[in-house]
Design an enzyme around this catalytic site. Structure first.
Site, PDB file in Angstrom:
ATOM      1  N   TYR A  50      -9.678   2.155  -6.448  1.00 49.08           N
ATOM      2  CA  TYR A  50      -8.230   2.259  -6.205  1.00 49.08           C
ATOM      3  C   TYR A  50      -7.719   3.555  -6.799  1.00 49.08           C
ATOM      4  O   TYR A  50      -8.083   3.904  -7.928  1.00 49.08           O
ATOM      5  CB  TYR A  50      -7.490   1.084  -6.859  1.00 49.08           C
ATOM      6  CG  TYR A  50      -6.983   0.093  -5.844  1.00 49.08           C
ATOM      7  CD1 TYR A  50      -6.167   0.528  -4.797  1.00 49.08           C
ATOM      8  CD2 TYR A  50      -7.325  -1.248  -5.913  1.00 49.08           C
ATOM      9  CE1 TYR A  50      -5.713  -0.368  -3.843  1.00 49.08           C
ATOM     10  CE2 TYR A  50      -6.872  -2.144  -4.962  1.00 49.08           C
ATOM     11  CZ  TYR A  50      -6.060  -1.698  -3.929  1.00 49.08           C
ATOM     12  OH  TYR A  50      -5.611  -2.565  -2.987  1.00 49.08           O
ATOM     13  N   GLU A  52      -4.108   4.827  -6.215  1.00 48.81           N
ATOM     14  CA  GLU A  52      -2.726   5.047  -5.743  1.00 48.81           C
ATOM     15  C   GLU A  52      -2.131   6.257  -6.443  1.00 48.81           C
ATOM     16  O   GLU A  52      -2.308   6.436  -7.649  1.00 48.81           O
ATOM     17  CB  GLU A  52      -1.884   3.797  -5.997  1.00 48.81           C
ATOM     18  CG  GLU A  52      -2.175   2.733  -4.960  1.00 48.81           C
ATOM     19  CD  GLU A  52      -1.427   1.435  -5.184  1.00 48.81           C
ATOM     20  OE1 GLU A  52      -0.430   1.430  -5.920  1.00 48.81           O
ATOM     21  OE2 GLU A  52      -1.860   0.426  -4.608  1.00 48.81           O
ATOM     22  N   ASP A 195       1.955  17.167  16.928  1.00 50.02           N
ATOM     23  CA  ASP A 195       0.870  16.188  16.755  1.00 50.02           C
ATOM     24  C   ASP A 195      -0.316  16.723  17.556  1.00 50.02           C
ATOM     25  O   ASP A 195      -0.339  16.640  18.786  1.00 50.02           O
ATOM     26  CB  ASP A 195       1.328  14.825  17.288  1.00 50.02           C
ATOM     27  CG  ASP A 195       0.215  13.794  17.278  1.00 50.02           C
ATOM     28  OD1 ASP A 195      -0.942  14.164  17.002  1.00 50.02           O
ATOM     29  OD2 ASP A 195       0.508  12.616  17.565  1.00 50.02           O
ATOM     30  N   THR A 221      -5.395  13.453  13.898  1.00 50.81           N
ATOM     31  CA  THR A 221      -6.443  12.524  13.489  1.00 50.81           C
ATOM     32  C   THR A 221      -7.638  13.398  13.102  1.00 50.81           C
ATOM     33  O   THR A 221      -7.665  14.587  13.401  1.00 50.81           O
ATOM     34  CB  THR A 221      -6.863  11.582  14.635  1.00 50.81           C
ATOM     35  OG1 THR A 221      -7.150  12.381  15.782  1.00 50.81           O
ATOM     36  CG2 THR A 221      -5.773  10.583  14.963  1.00 50.81           C
ATOM     37  N   ARG A 230     -12.736   8.313  11.071  1.00 52.72           N
ATOM     38  CA  ARG A 230     -11.434   7.854  11.584  1.00 52.72           C
ATOM     39  C   ARG A 230     -10.386   8.059  10.513  1.00 52.72           C
ATOM     40  O   ARG A 230     -10.576   7.641   9.374  1.00 52.72           O
ATOM     41  CB  ARG A 230     -11.504   6.355  11.854  1.00 52.72           C
ATOM     42  CG  ARG A 230     -11.868   6.014  13.230  1.00 52.72           C
ATOM     43  CD  ARG A 230     -11.421   4.641  13.617  1.00 52.72           C
ATOM     44  NE  ARG A 230     -10.711   4.737  14.876  1.00 52.72           N
ATOM     45  CZ  ARG A 230     -11.270   5.129  15.998  1.00 52.72           C
ATOM     46  NH1 ARG A 230     -12.523   5.486  16.042  1.00 52.72           N
ATOM     47  NH2 ARG A 230     -10.567   5.184  17.105  1.00 52.72           N
TER      48      ARG A 230
END
Ligand code: DSN
Length: 414
Positions: A50, A52, A195, A221, A230
């Site tokens: 983790y 964050e 984009d 992406t 991905r």
């Protein structure tokens, strides 16, 4: 214990999918084959952590190592897109776009994007997406010739007066004129958001005009033409926008970043920064040119009569079969594509009158002009006799032989 011993059901299905990907011809314009090295780090212990927050500003202990990894991904991303800021945390392109809107807009603000049915994307304001529910969305499209008419975009922008204009597309075969979009955005005082999910791999190789310095903010992406894992990314050159983007992604719309995917993005960027990458991207376009030429020589209509990038959009408005029929016939022959709406569409989005085909994945396998010519002719043969199931079977076998000469993954991954 191996996956095979622990969960044979999922193991077997994964192998089935591996076989499908290796034996068939992947021509979905947004799909690609990533590197084994990318998959290696994506399947690593980094998934356990983790983290964050952002490097050196985390809400958890033990982030020293992942901080270094995220910093490498950020630096490589900035170098690749020649910009000052990158956020590598978005879990997807859609979440990257959601983050951009959350950073720059308030609910109810007006956005202007490309119509989904004209080649735009759900997240460019489609009413079924949060981008069309939270914000008041308006659209520009393409003309019947399949091209964006920038004067019309200008007219619409002056009427709508959006706070943000989105440019970029999912099914547009021509270069996007970012400079022209910026001119229009400046005239109406809007942010320009590019984009470039579909074309990023071409942009970084110099095979498509660059959205910088024109766009205020750029998203992409990492798995389409970039061939990474991905995921999503956001870039900018504006310090104020950068701060807002970081807060919008975390804590705005995401929690703990996927550190294994961020590491995989870093590995993908290393490949994108190599000389080899330029050769790949050039070949993607060259293969698309061959595909377009053969299909047109075989009397198939392409939207905009050709392509500048990695995809072609076939139109069957002049035929008695639909995009869905063509999708199924090619699927029966081992060629994976997707049906698509076309300008002047007369059928529903579930049936459509078009087909979108791309060359990134076949190029990753090593296909060059010669193989593309063979594939394009098979596509035309199948469509010329669309109900001939025997022909589809026959071509499927021939294509399997062709595919077997272009091994994408040296050994079974599992
Ligand atoms: N699903 C992608 C595509 O196929 O273009 C866009 O998100």
């Amino acid at each position: 214990m191996s996956l095979e011993c622990f969960d044979q059901e999922v193991f077997n299905l994964t192998n089935q999918e591996l076989k499908r990907q290796c034996e068939g011809l992947e021509m979905i314009a947004s799909e690609n084959f990533t590197l084994p090295e990318v998959m290696e780090v994506m399947g690593s212990i980094l998934t356990n952590k983790y983290a964050e927050g952002y490097p050196n500003k985390r809400y958890y202990g033990g982030c020293e190592v992942v901080d270094e990894i995220e910093n490498i991904a950020i630096e490589r991303c900035k170098k690749l897109f020649k910009c000052n800021f990158a956020n590598v945390q978005p879990n997807s392109g859609s979440q990257a776009n959601q983050g951009v809107y959350a950073a720059l807009l308030n609910p109810g603000d007006k956005i202007l994007g490309m119509d989904l049915s004209h080649g735009g994307h759900l997240t460019h304001g489609a009413k079924v997406s949060s981008s069309g529910k939270i914000y008041e969305s308006f659209f520009y499209g393409v003309e019947l010739d399949g091209r964006i008419n920038y004067e019309k975009v200008r007219e619409i922008a002056h009427i709508v007066k959006p706070k943000l204009i989105v440019c970029g597309a999912s099914a547009y075969a021509r270069f996007i004129d970012f400079a022209k979009f910026r001119e229009i955005a400046d005239e109406v005082g809007a942010y320009l958001f590019a984009d470039i999910a579909h074309i990023a791999g071409l942009v970084v190789a110099g095979e498509h005009p660059d959205p910088f310095p024109h766009a205020h903010v750029v998203s992409s992406t990492t798995h389409k033409t970039l061939r990474g894992p991905r995921g999503g990314i956001i870039m900018s050159n504006d310090e104020e926008i950068a701060k807002k983007i970081n807060s919008a992604i975390f804590p705005g719309i995401q929690g703990g970043p996927l550190m294994h995917v961020i590491a995989a993005k870093a590995v993908g960027f290393k490949f994108n920064l190599s000389e080899e990458w330029k050769i790949y991207a050039k070949q993607v376009r060259s293969n698309a040119q061959v595909l377009a030429k053969v299909l047109m020589d075989r009397k198939y209509k392409l939207v905009s009569d050709g392509t500048d990038n990695h995809l072609v959009l076939m139109s069957f408005l002049d035929r008695d079969f639909s995009g869905k029929d063509a999708d199924i016939a090619l699927g029966n022959s081992g060629i994976t594509v997707n049906k698509n709406t076309v300008p002047g569409e007369i059928r529903s989005p579930f049936i459509t009158s078009g087909l979108r085909l791309g060359t990134p994945a076949l190029t990753a396998r090593g296909f060059k002009e010669k193989e593309m010519e063979i594939v394009a002719n098979y596509i035309a043969d199948i469509l010329d006799d669309i109900n001939n199931v025997n022909l589809q079977k026959e071509i499927k076998q021939k294509l399997q032989v062709l595919a077997s000469n272009f091994i994408i993954y040296e050994k079974a991954m599992f």
